[in-house]
Design an enzyme around this catalytic site. Structure first.
Site, PDB file in Angstrom:
ATOM      1  N   ASP A   1      74.482  -8.520  64.744  1.00  0.00           N
ATOM      2  CA  ASP A   1      75.259  -8.507  65.983  1.00  0.00           C
ATOM      3  C   ASP A   1      76.494  -7.613  65.875  1.00  0.00           C
ATOM      4  O   ASP A   1      77.228  -7.463  66.846  1.00  0.00           O
ATOM      5  CB  ASP A   1      75.643  -9.924  66.394  1.00  0.00           C
TER       6      ASP A   1
ATOM      7  N   LYS B   1      72.851 -21.247  69.390  1.00  0.00           N
ATOM      8  CA  LYS B   1      71.513 -20.686  69.442  1.00  0.00           C
ATOM      9  C   LYS B   1      70.543 -21.578  68.669  1.00  0.00           C
ATOM     10  O   LYS B   1      70.936 -22.307  67.750  1.00  0.00           O
ATOM     11  CB  LYS B   1      71.487 -19.302  68.783  1.00  0.00           C
TER      12      LYS B   1
ATOM     13  N   ASP C   1      76.717 -14.368  64.940  1.00  0.00           N
ATOM     14  CA  ASP C   1      76.832 -15.056  66.228  1.00  0.00           C
ATOM     15  C   ASP C   1      75.995 -16.327  66.206  1.00  0.00           C
ATOM     16  O   ASP C   1      74.772 -16.278  66.345  1.00  0.00           O
ATOM     17  CB  ASP C   1      76.386 -14.137  67.359  1.00  0.00           C
TER      18      ASP C   1
ATOM     19  N   ARG D   1      80.696  -9.322  75.230  1.00  0.00           N
ATOM     20  CA  ARG D   1      81.398  -8.650  76.329  1.00  0.00           C
ATOM     21  C   ARG D   1      82.874  -9.031  76.370  1.00  0.00           C
ATOM     22  O   ARG D   1      83.700  -8.280  76.878  1.00  0.00           O
ATOM     23  CB  ARG D   1      80.697  -8.962  77.653  1.00  0.00           C
TER      24      ARG D   1
ATOM     25  N   ASP E   1      77.855 -18.105  74.212  1.00  0.00           N
ATOM     26  CA  ASP E   1      76.940 -17.151  73.567  1.00  0.00           C
ATOM     27  C   ASP E   1      76.988 -15.778  74.230  1.00  0.00           C
ATOM     28  O   ASP E   1      76.308 -14.854  73.798  1.00  0.00           O
ATOM     29  CB  ASP E   1      75.513 -17.707  73.590  1.00  0.00           C
TER      30      ASP E   1
ATOM     31  N   LYS F   1      80.934  -3.094  69.157  1.00  0.00           N
ATOM     32  CA  LYS F   1      80.948  -4.556  69.035  1.00  0.00           C
ATOM     33  C   LYS F   1      80.762  -4.950  67.579  1.00  0.00           C
ATOM     34  O   LYS F   1      79.740  -4.624  66.959  1.00  0.00           O
ATOM     35  CB  LYS F   1      79.843  -5.157  69.897  1.00  0.00           C
TER      36      LYS F   1
ATOM     37  N   GLU G   1      79.528 -13.737  74.126  1.00  0.00           N
ATOM     38  CA  GLU G   1      80.834 -13.445  73.537  1.00  0.00           C
ATOM     39  C   GLU G   1      81.097 -11.960  73.335  1.00  0.00           C
ATOM     40  O   GLU G   1      82.245 -11.524  73.292  1.00  0.00           O
ATOM     41  CB  GLU G   1      80.966 -14.176  72.185  1.00  0.00           C
TER      42      GLU G   1
END
Length: 464
Positions: A254, A243, A236, A317, A313, A231, A315
């Protein structure tokens, strides 16, 4: 700042034949049972040295010099296998060797090396020229490649997003591939749509740095095929489901999954393993703009599965789904994905233990064994199919964010499982990629999780 290039670290290990001073690695029992010379034991007692884990004191030599050092392993050395990480900062400059019953020279050297890491890209750090001799039985080249891989992962996570966005991660990925003669290709921006990677494009389209899929190929066809997927969400915000400030503070990490698979790829290539290697990194930034994807939107994935967006949020996956589907089209013998995916994984196992999911019992057995032998901890969580119903959606095939908030790490893994149908074996790691409190071998900052154990599993796979 200049573009990131993996830096050459100071020499950590002594050359053969160097004159070295001893580090006596001892437990409290060693002090009591007379294993050390009487003079050393007397000095330890006079100095108040009790051999607690990480305790340290120098031994006086002639003419005011230093003859050696005492280093504590604690009552149960196995509880802190890399406590030697403290030594790189405690020892005076020069060449040293370790002495001690029950001490693994290779593990001691690895701990020493891990503790020497310093992230100095933005400030000047004074380094000491401290070197440790490696025993003749240790594989110095393998130790150094393990350290290089961990340092690469740490560096990539530690660099802030203004200098490690999708563009810069792309450059670092290319540099790694070029160093080992790998073939690197990228699919950028709207080309993701024409080549059927809609979810990667969706997540990253609001950023000024275009979304992309990075691919590296190395090795020889016919060897065991291993695909690594990481990933690469370089920052993010949470998207339109933004967030809070506290939860956004560490979101430069992230892309920790990408950093970790790049570190793992480094070991595989540097060792020249007989592996047909593919590395995939969907590199995006989850930003907020007029074209950001929205809660309630529905998109078709590469695999044809439709996904309802119930939280922007969730995102990670989404980008992994397209990458995993692509990897699965040419089924590898082993498919590994790594991602900083869910807070639920941290609630379950904390920040130090890497959770993983697989339905391959043999692979799980090998992972557990490697985790123990390499002191690289991980723990299996269940792919409990009873929760598969929770990712279903009324309007689409599946949702990216099940309601209720229960078993979040498991439902995320089950979401990814929908996109892996042909690979012979698959494992998903939901890692933290960060050290939250200083350890002997790792300071607060980016961290490699489970990749040394995975390297052991893949090395054994190549040797079959």
């Amino acid at each position: 700042m200049t573009p990131y290039q993996h830096t050459v670290r100071p020499v950590l290990f002594s050359q053969k034949g160097a004159t070295t001073r001893p580090v006596h690695a001892v437990t409290p029992a060693d002090l009591e049972n007379g294993r050390l010379d009487a003079a050393v034991t007397d000095w330890a007692k006079a100095a108040g040295f009790k051999a607690e884990a990480g305790a340290f004191t120098l031994l006086p030599g002639k003419n005011g010099g230093v003859a050696g050092a005492l280093f504590g392993l604690g009552k149960n050395p196995s509880e802190q296998p890399f406590v030697a990480g403290k030594l790189s900062k405690l020892l005076p400059p020069g060449d040293w060797h370790v002495e001690g019953e029950g001490v693994s020279p290779e593990q001691f050297a690895l701990g020493f090396g891990l503790g020497s890491y310093c992230f100095s890209r933005y400030k000047t750090e004074k380094s000491k020229d401290v070197r440790l001799a490696i025993g003749a039985s240790a594989d110095a080249a393998d130790l150094e490649r393990q350290l290089a891989s961990v340092f690469l992962a740490r560096d990539l996570v530690n660099i802030p997003t203004n200098e490690m966005g999708p563009d810069e991660l792309d450059a670092a990925f290319r540099a790694l591939g070029a160093h080992y003669g790998a073939t690197v290709t990228t699919i950028v921006g709207d080309d993701l749509l024409t080549q059927n990677f809609p979810l990667i494009h969706t997540v990253g389209r609001a950023s000024a740095s275009q979304p992309r899929l990075l691919e590296m190929r190395w090795g020889k066809k016919g060897d065991p095929r291993v695909t690594l997927v990481g990933k690469g969400v370089c920052f993010d915000t949470g998207g339109l489901d933004i967030k809070g400030a506290a939860n956004m503070a560490l979101m430069k990490k992230d892309m920790g999954g990408a950093a970790n698979v790049m570190g793992l790829a480094l070991m595989i290539m540097d060792a020249g393993l007989a592996i047909d290697l593919q590395v995939l990194v969907p590199a995006v930034e989850n930003s907020i703009s007029s074209n950001a994807f929205r809660p309630g939107d529905i998109y078709k994935s590469r695999k044809g599965i439709t996904v309802q967006i119930d939280n922007t949020d969730a995102e990670g996956r989404l980008v992994l789904a397209d990458a995993l589907a692509y990897a699965d089209e040419t089924p590898p013998d082993l498919l590994i994905d790594m991602a900083t995916l869910t807070g639920a994984a941290r609630v379950a196992l904390g920040t130090e233990l890497a959770p993983y999911f697989t339905d391959d019992e043999d692979l799980s057995t090998r992972l557990t064994a490697a985790a123990g032998s390499q002191a690289d901890p991980m723990w299996r969580l269940p792919l409990w199919m009873g929760y598969d119903k929770d990712i279903r959606s009324r309007a689409a095939d599946i949702t990216n964010a099940p309601s209720g908030g229960m078993a979040g790490a498991i439902t995320a893994a089950l979401f990814l499982k929908r996109f892996v149908t042909a690979a012979k074996s698959w494992v998903h790691f939901d890692i933290y990629a960060w050290v939250a409190a200083d350890k002997p071998h790792a300071s607060v900052g980016g961290e490699a999780f489970a990749i040394r154990a995975l390297y052991k599993v893949i090395k054994d796979m190549a040797a079959r």
